[in-house]
Design a protein around this motif. Structure first.
Motif, mmCIF file in Angstrom:
data_model
loop_
_atom_site.group_PDB
_atom_site.id
_atom_site.type_symbol
_atom_site.label_atom_id
_atom_site.label_comp_id
_atom_site.label_asym_id
_atom_site.label_seq_id
_atom_site.Cartn_x
_atom_site.Cartn_y
_atom_site.Cartn_z
ATOM 1 N N ARG A 13 0.831 -1.211 0.000
ATOM 2 C CA ARG A 13 0.000 0.000 0.000
ATOM 3 C C ARG A 13 0.868 1.266 0.000
ATOM 4 N N LYS A 14 1.968 1.230 0.715
ATOM 5 C CA LYS A 14 2.765 2.442 0.942
ATOM 6 C C LYS A 14 3.330 3.052 -0.344
ATOM 7 N N PRO A 15 4.007 2.295 -1.209
ATOM 8 C CA PRO A 15 4.548 2.919 -2.427
ATOM 9 C C PRO A 15 3.480 3.497 -3.331
ATOM 10 N N LEU A 16 2.311 2.829 -3.381
ATOM 11 C CA LEU A 16 1.216 3.348 -4.208
ATOM 12 C C LEU A 16 0.647 4.635 -3.628
ATOM 13 N N LEU A 17 0.546 4.702 -2.306
ATOM 14 C CA LEU A 17 0.075 5.939 -1.673
ATOM 15 C C LEU A 17 1.054 7.080 -1.919
ATOM 16 N N LEU A 18 2.349 6.803 -1.828
ATOM 17 C CA LEU A 18 3.351 7.848 -2.063
ATOM 18 C C LEU A 18 3.226 8.429 -3.466
ATOM 19 N N THR A 32 0.441 8.401 -5.446
ATOM 20 C CA THR A 32 -0.836 9.079 -5.670
ATOM 21 C C THR A 32 -0.942 10.421 -4.958
ATOM 22 N N VAL A 33 -0.408 10.513 -3.726
ATOM 23 C CA VAL A 33 -0.561 11.774 -2.989
ATOM 24 C C VAL A 33 0.419 12.844 -3.461
ATOM 25 N N SER A 34 1.415 12.457 -4.263
ATOM 26 C CA SER A 34 2.421 13.425 -4.703
ATOM 27 C C SER A 34 2.043 14.133 -6.004
ATOM 28 N N THR A 35 1.024 13.653 -6.679
ATOM 29 C CA THR A 35 0.743 14.157 -8.031
ATOM 30 C C THR A 35 0.118 15.544 -8.056
ATOM 31 N N THR A 36 -0.433 16.028 -6.934
ATOM 32 C CA THR A 36 -1.145 17.303 -6.918
ATOM 33 C C THR A 36 -0.209 18.494 -6.725
ATOM 34 N N ILE A 37 1.010 18.260 -6.336
ATOM 35 C CA ILE A 37 1.905 19.361 -5.958
ATOM 36 C C ILE A 37 2.197 20.286 -7.139
ATOM 37 N N VAL A 38 2.586 19.725 -8.280
ATOM 38 C CA VAL A 38 3.013 20.543 -9.422
ATOM 39 C C VAL A 38 1.875 21.390 -9.999
ATOM 40 N N PRO A 39 0.657 20.842 -10.233
ATOM 41 C CA PRO A 39 -0.413 21.689 -10.780
ATOM 42 C C PRO A 39 -0.715 22.926 -9.929
ATOM 43 N N PHE A 40 -0.788 22.765 -8.612
ATOM 44 C CA PHE A 40 -1.074 23.920 -7.757
ATOM 45 C C PHE A 40 0.103 24.891 -7.702
ATOM 46 N N ILE A 69 -6.016 11.386 -12.959
ATOM 47 C CA ILE A 69 -5.985 10.018 -13.480
ATOM 48 C C ILE A 69 -5.319 9.072 -12.480
ATOM 49 N N ILE A 70 -4.249 9.562 -11.865
ATOM 50 C CA ILE A 70 -3.484 8.720 -10.938
ATOM 51 C C ILE A 70 -4.098 8.682 -9.545
ATOM 52 N N SER A 71 -4.616 9.820 -9.068
ATOM 53 C CA SER A 71 -4.980 9.912 -7.647
ATOM 54 C C SER A 71 -6.476 9.885 -7.365
ATOM 55 N N GLN A 72 -7.311 10.359 -8.279
ATOM 56 C CA GLN A 72 -8.738 10.482 -7.972
ATOM 57 C C GLN A 72 -9.376 9.101 -7.820
ATOM 58 N N GLY A 73 -9.862 8.806 -6.660
ATOM 59 C CA GLY A 73 -10.467 7.505 -6.380
ATOM 60 C C GLY A 73 -9.479 6.470 -5.891
ATOM 61 N N SER A 74 -8.252 6.502 -6.410
ATOM 62 C CA SER A 74 -7.273 5.480 -6.030
ATOM 63 C C SER A 74 -6.798 5.664 -4.590
ATOM 64 N N ILE A 75 -6.711 6.913 -4.118
ATOM 65 C CA ILE A 75 -6.294 7.132 -2.733
ATOM 66 C C ILE A 75 -7.266 6.465 -1.774
ATOM 67 N N VAL A 93 2.789 15.757 3.130
ATOM 68 C CA VAL A 93 2.103 14.454 3.128
ATOM 69 C C VAL A 93 3.016 13.308 2.724
ATOM 70 N N PRO A 94 3.664 13.328 1.542
ATOM 71 C CA PRO A 94 4.535 12.181 1.194
ATOM 72 C C PRO A 94 5.739 12.033 2.123
ATOM 73 N N VAL A 95 6.241 13.158 2.660
ATOM 74 C CA VAL A 95 7.367 13.071 3.587
ATOM 75 C C VAL A 95 6.960 12.313 4.850
ATOM 76 N N TYR A 96 5.811 12.666 5.419
ATOM 77 C CA TYR A 96 5.324 11.983 6.628
ATOM 78 C C TYR A 96 5.037 10.510 6.333
ATOM 79 N N THR A 97 4.394 10.243 5.196
ATOM 80 C CA THR A 97 4.045 8.866 4.832
ATOM 81 C C THR A 97 5.289 7.998 4.707
#
Length: 439
Positions: A81-86, A88-96, A120-126, A184-188
């Motif tokens: 679970r951990k690598p997949l969470l890392l 998915t939660v990292s993909t939002t940083i660049v757009p914002f 595509i990567i994070s919506q729903g998958s998290i 978030v990814p740092v803590y995870t």
């Protein structure tokens, strides 16, 4: 309450970063409408271009999520679970980060491109991965309560995000959001404990081509097994139909709702934040207190049906809104319809084996993504048409009324749902497990 807290203790290092992630995303929602409208249609309250781009984004996301969501669910079962969470939660940083740097028309277009990839990567998958993680560490009898607490904390995060959006100056919103998203990814990485032990691979010394073929072959077989598992189970098959039509209606509404409220009632960032906070506060109570208390007495199916009924009222009041206070009344039904998600997760989890949680959740999330693909194709042009002066009759929320029909179909499917097979399947799995392990 005490039981709920006890069940959440193993999930602490999962839920804390996820709550921060949801806060960071939610605090940008109410201000994005103004940013996009000002960039694409300066000085106008109605922006057809923004509605169409939002619909196009949702369509593209839906196309790719049909494959990506089930794939991520399978990978979470196999590699952890951990690598997949890392990821998915990292993909939002660049757009914002783009919008924090510049909010011109060109940067808004670039934001939509990168945000589409992020969705595509994070919506729903998290959520799918988080639910699978919870199923790893929580007893089956307590999973419905645990899933409800997860979605309740999701609502609490939304409330906090909207509070920040309501009181923070607009120029600081994206900067604060980016700082939280990086946390978030740092803590995870440092604190989340993996629950899946990945099996050693036998093709470590194979050629690159053979490895690629083996990977594709494993993905195809895993996808096929997930499809056969869902189709072969009456409960999973039924909940797939429920999820499909529910997402078809609700994703269509959410894609156009804020633009509709801005065009018809002139709502701005503050009104959007107030509505979202009102729904979020009520949702916290219903998910953290009401569902865990009621579920042992009435079961997930009854809660699901009541929540779907509330979603129909939610859509109809928005579509027929005749005054600026009616959207607030409509939003109040969100306190009940938010129970659709945790009850659905619980039904899926009970109907699938412990080693197939990611596959089942991911496959049905993939079914929902088909709805996300289809709904904008109708909702975006229909909403734009009825908001224009060329509408055939005066009903600016007609597209939302049409979406409520999909919710009615979902309710009909939920009423016919058979959840009695769960205990039988579990008993059979328990009986066969020692034999399989011995073999």
């Amino acid at each position: 309450m005490a039981s709920g807290f006890w069940e959440l203790r193993p999930l602490l290092h999962l839920l804390l970063p996820l709550c921060v992630h949801w806060v960071a995303e939610e605090m940008t929602v109410s201000v994005l409408v103004d940013v996009v409208t000002n960039a694409l249609c300066p000085g106008q309250s109605t922006c057809s271009e923004a509605i169409y781009i939002s619909g196009l984004q949702q369509t593209v996301v839906g196309v790719f999520k049909m494959v990506v969501l089930p794939l991520l669910g399978q990978l979470a079962d196999e590699y952890g679970r951990k690598p997949l969470l890392l990821i998915t939660v990292s993909t939002t940083i660049v757009p914002f980060t783009l919008l924090a740097f510049n909010q011109s028309k060109e940067f808004v277009y670039a934001y939509y491109v990168l945000r589409t990839i992020s969705y595509i990567i994070s919506q729903g998958s998290i959520f799918c991965i988080a639910v699978a993680y919870a199923a790893d560490v929580v007893n089956e009898s307590k999973r419905a309560a645990a899933f409800s607490w997860i979605t309740g904390l999701f609502s609490a995060s939304h409330v906090l995000g909207n509070v920040l959006a309501r009181f923070l100056p607009e120029k600081y919103i994206f900067l604060v959001s980016i700082a939280l998203l990086i946390f978030v990814p740092v803590y995870t990485q440092f604190f989340l404990v993996e629950t899946v032990e990945s099996a050693p691979r036998k093709d470590q010394e194979s050629s690159c081509l053979k490895k690629a073929v083996n990977v594709l072959d494993r993905r195809y077989k895993s996808m096929r097994d997930a499809a056969l598992m869902v189709v072969g189970s009456p409960t999973l098959r039924g909940i797939s139909f429920v999820s499909f039509f529910y997402e078809l209606g609700m994703s269509g509404i959410s894609a156009v709702l804020l633009f509709y409220l801005k065009a018809v009632f002139g709502f701005n960032k503050n009104q959007f934040s107030e509505i979202l906070m009102m729904v979020g506060i009520g949702s916290i109570v219903s998910q953290i207190l009401v569902l865990p208390l009621l579920n042992p007495f009435v079961g997930e199916k009854v809660i699901l049906c009541v929540a779907l009924l509330a979603s129909i009222a939610y859509a109809l009041f928005y579509g027929l809104a005749w005054a600026s206070w009616v959207p607030y009344l409509s939003a109040s039904f969100g306190v009940i319809y938010v129970l659709v998600k945790p009850s659905t997760y619980a039904i899926i989890s009970k109907a699938s084996g412990l080693n197939n949680q990611g596959k089942a959740q991911g496959f049905i999330a993939g079914v929902q993504s088909i709805s996300s693909l289809l709904s904008p194709l109708a909702m975006s042009p229909l909403t734009s048409w009825f908001l224009s002066t060329d509408a055939p009759f005066n009903c600016k929320g007609f597209s939302i009324i049409v979406a409520s029909i999909c919710l009615m179909v979902s309710l009909s499917c939920a009423c016919m749902l058979d959840t009695e097979e769960n205990s039988t399947n579990d008993e059979r799995e328990d009986i066969e497990e020692p034999l399989i392990s011995h073999t």
